[in-house]
Design an enzyme around this catalytic site. Structure first.
Site, PDB file in Angstrom:
ATOM      1  N   ARG A 227      41.882  30.626  44.740  1.00 28.81           N
ATOM      2  CA  ARG A 227      40.627  30.787  45.488  1.00 28.81           C
ATOM      3  C   ARG A 227      39.815  29.515  45.313  1.00 28.81           C
ATOM      4  NH1 ARG A 227      42.656  34.085  48.187  1.00 28.81           N
ATOM      5  NH2 ARG A 227      42.093  36.260  48.482  1.00 28.81           N
ATOM      6  N   HIS A 275      44.487  28.014  54.300  1.00 27.27           N
ATOM      7  CA  HIS A 275      44.700  29.336  53.699  1.00 27.27           C
ATOM      8  C   HIS A 275      45.951  30.012  54.279  1.00 27.27           C
ATOM      9  CE1 HIS A 275      42.564  32.881  51.543  1.00 27.27           C
ATOM     10  NE2 HIS A 275      43.880  33.041  51.534  1.00 27.27           N
TER      11      HIS A 275
HETATM   12  P1  NDP Z   1      47.152  39.421  39.664  1.00 27.22           P
HETATM   13  O1  NDP Z   1      45.951  40.280  39.520  1.00 27.22           O
HETATM   14  O2  NDP Z   1      48.493  40.074  39.646  1.00 27.22           O
HETATM   15  O3  NDP Z   1      47.181  38.303  38.528  1.00 27.22           O
HETATM   16  C1  NDP Z   1      46.047  37.602  38.139  1.00 27.22           C
HETATM   17  C2  NDP Z   1      46.377  36.748  36.930  1.00 27.22           C
HETATM   18  O4  NDP Z   1      45.226  35.995  36.590  1.00 27.22           O
HETATM   19  C3  NDP Z   1      46.766  37.581  35.705  1.00 27.22           C
HETATM   20  O5  NDP Z   1      47.763  36.949  34.972  1.00 27.22           O
HETATM   21  C4  NDP Z   1      45.460  37.605  34.916  1.00 27.22           C
HETATM   22  O6  NDP Z   1      45.613  37.755  33.518  1.00 27.22           O
HETATM   23  C5  NDP Z   1      44.932  36.220  35.211  1.00 27.22           C
HETATM   24  N1  NDP Z   1      43.488  36.178  34.979  1.00 27.22           N
HETATM   25  C6  NDP Z   1      42.514  36.897  35.573  1.00 27.22           C
HETATM   26  N2  NDP Z   1      41.306  36.580  35.042  1.00 27.22           N
HETATM   27  C7  NDP Z   1      41.539  35.656  34.095  1.00 27.22           C
HETATM   28  C8  NDP Z   1      40.712  34.946  33.192  1.00 27.22           C
HETATM   29  N3  NDP Z   1      39.389  35.125  33.165  1.00 27.22           N
HETATM   30  N4  NDP Z   1      41.293  34.061  32.353  1.00 27.22           N
HETATM   31  C9  NDP Z   1      42.631  33.874  32.366  1.00 27.22           C
HETATM   32  N5  NDP Z   1      43.484  34.518  33.197  1.00 27.22           N
HETATM   33  C10 NDP Z   1      42.936  35.391  34.050  1.00 27.22           C
HETATM   34  O7  NDP Z   1      46.956  38.590  41.007  1.00 27.22           O
HETATM   35  P2  NDP Z   1      48.073  37.973  41.970  1.00 27.22           P
HETATM   36  O8  NDP Z   1      49.016  37.180  41.155  1.00 27.22           O
HETATM   37  O9  NDP Z   1      48.612  39.013  42.849  1.00 27.22           O
HETATM   38  O10 NDP Z   1      47.161  37.030  42.892  1.00 27.22           O
HETATM   39  C11 NDP Z   1      46.413  35.978  42.325  1.00 27.22           C
HETATM   40  C12 NDP Z   1      45.457  35.434  43.356  1.00 27.22           C
HETATM   41  O11 NDP Z   1      46.148  34.689  44.340  1.00 27.22           O
HETATM   42  C13 NDP Z   1      44.714  36.482  44.192  1.00 27.22           C
HETATM   43  O12 NDP Z   1      43.647  37.049  43.482  1.00 27.22           O
HETATM   44  C14 NDP Z   1      44.235  35.661  45.353  1.00 27.22           C
HETATM   45  O13 NDP Z   1      42.997  35.077  45.037  1.00 27.22           O
HETATM   46  C15 NDP Z   1      45.295  34.565  45.478  1.00 27.22           C
HETATM   47  N6  NDP Z   1      46.088  34.688  46.701  1.00 27.22           N
HETATM   48  C16 NDP Z   1      46.079  33.652  47.594  1.00 27.22           C
HETATM   49  C17 NDP Z   1      46.819  33.707  48.748  1.00 27.22           C
HETATM   50  C18 NDP Z   1      46.857  32.556  49.688  1.00 27.22           C
HETATM   51  O14 NDP Z   1      47.456  32.655  50.768  1.00 27.22           O
HETATM   52  N7  NDP Z   1      46.261  31.432  49.362  1.00 27.22           N
HETATM   53  C19 NDP Z   1      47.637  34.885  49.069  1.00 27.22           C
HETATM   54  C20 NDP Z   1      47.600  35.911  48.066  1.00 27.22           C
HETATM   55  C21 NDP Z   1      46.843  35.805  46.921  1.00 27.22           C
HETATM   56  P3  NDP Z   1      46.265  39.080  32.892  1.00 27.22           P
HETATM   57  O15 NDP Z   1      47.747  38.957  33.211  1.00 27.22           O
HETATM   58  O16 NDP Z   1      45.978  38.991  31.467  1.00 27.22           O
HETATM   59  O17 NDP Z   1      45.626  40.254  33.589  1.00 27.22           O
END
Ligand code: NDP
Length: 312
Positions: A227, A275
């Site tokens: 993001r 995007h």
């Molecule tokens: P998930 O919710 O499965 O994974 C998020 C990861 O981020 C987890 O490993 C989580 O840790 C980690 N995380 C969250 N908060 C923190 C923090 N404060 N500090 C450290 N690590 C953190 O999400 P997805 O993998 O499914 O998707 C990730 C992002 O990708 C989406 O939220 C979206 O913004 C983006 N996206 C972009 C797209 C595009 O076309 N550009 C398409 C689809 C998604 P933990 O494992 O410990 O929970």
């Protein structure tokens, strides 16, 4: 008869109007699907299939709704909505994951192999640039969720030296997994290419600020399909200008579409993609939604529930 409200723009409906009813029927649920532009009784709605760009923002009339099923992976636009008190599920599906893996691996390979030097060659100079092997290239994936983990694993299969970082400690075979503040410092300090696959939350906004960008070694490449607000734009531009960051490939932005005239468009060391890193694929996404509706009707736990406190 289960009642499903499809609350998303016309363009989404065009993609889902055939695959969603079929997937729900294949899941063994008898349902009617209504659009929010059609006259409907909110109290009769069992599930809302939702795009954050929908006009529906007040969920209070949907008092019997068992779940809101998001069409997208990112939920930052809806997770803070206090009228949404029913379970909220986000999109996790193999189409979205495979698309993200392909995009990330492609862009990592571009920078790893130094492809631009060959593609943009106009000097007619016979100067070979031999890249290191992937095993000698350090790639850091920030976020080890559905997408980050798949990207880390795929890069590892190509032999990259991969470090992953997440909020809670993870274990991924042959990937150095780190967590917490100390883990982030260590991850950044040893990166040559950084991929951001974090959700946007209060804990991740401006994660790469001036201080953390300064922790990255000189010459690092940043790839952000996560993001836009994960990165402080002014700090990134300053770091690019002074050559500390060699290149930034950015798919997501604080304001989308990226406004015309924004410096990212013309900066020689920035690649802008609109995007498109990965899109929800209606065929497979419809099956994920149908499975959650089936689960709801069978009294089974929903898949991919959002943690409303953590914000993702
Ligand atoms: P998930 O919710 O499965 O994974 C998020 C990861 O981020 C987890 O490993 C989580 O840790 C980690 N995380 C969250 N908060 C923190 C923090 N404060 N500090 C450290 N690590 C953190 O999400 P997805 O993998 O499914 O998707 C990730 C992002 O990708 C989406 O939220 C979206 O913004 C983006 N996206 C972009 C797209 C595009 O076309 N550009 C398409 C689809 C998604 P933990 O494992 O410990 O929970």
């Amino acid at each position: 008869m289960t009642k499903v409200l499809f609350s998303a723009p016309d363009s989404n409906w065009d993609e889902y109007k055939e695959v969603l009813p079929r997937a729900i029927a294949e899941a063994g649920v008898t349902a009617t699907i209504t659009r929010d532009s059609d006259a409907h009784d909110p109290e009769a709605v069992d599930y809302i299939v939702y795009a954050p760009s929908s006009t529906l923002q007040d969920f209070r009339p949907y008092s019997q709704c068992k779940a809101v099923l998001n069409l997208w992976a990112g939920v930052e636009g809806i997770v803070g909505n206090e009228t949404l008190t029913m379970p909220l599920a986000r999109m996790v599906d193999y189409g979205l994951t495979e698309g993200m893996v392909e995009w990330c691996v492609g862009h990592v390979l571009r920078h790893h192999l130094g492809m631009d030097a060959d593609i943009c060659r106009d000097d007619q100079e016979w100067v070979p640039h031999v890249p290191p092997l992937a095993r000698d290239r350090k790639v850091c994936v920030l976020g080890l969720g559905a997408l980050g983990r798949a990207v880390a694993v795929s890069l590892r299969k190509l032999n990259f030296d991969v470090t992953g970082w997440s909020r809670t400690q993870k274990a991924v075979k042959k990937v150095r997994c780190l967590s917490g503040d100390a883990g982030l410092k260590a991850a950044l300090a040893s990166s040559e290419i950084v991929v951001l696959l974090l959700p946007l939350t209060s804990g991740t906004e401006n994660l790469l600020d001036e201080e953390r960008l300064g922790m990255l070694p000189k010459g690092v490449v940043i790839i952000n399909p996560g993001r836009g607000p994960l990165i402080d734009d002014d700090a990134l531009l300053a770091a690019l200008d002074r050559g500390h960051i060699e290149h930034a490939t950015l798919d997501v932005f604080r304001i989308e579409p990226l406004p015309k005239g924004h410096r990212y468009w013309t900066h020689p060391n920035v690649t802008v993609t609109p995007h498109l890193a990965s899109d929800t694929r209606p065929d497979s996404a419809a099956r994920v939604i149908a499975e959650n509706i089936r689960r709801g009707e069978a009294g089974e736990p929903f898949l991919h529930l959002v943690d409303r406190v953590a914000g993702y």
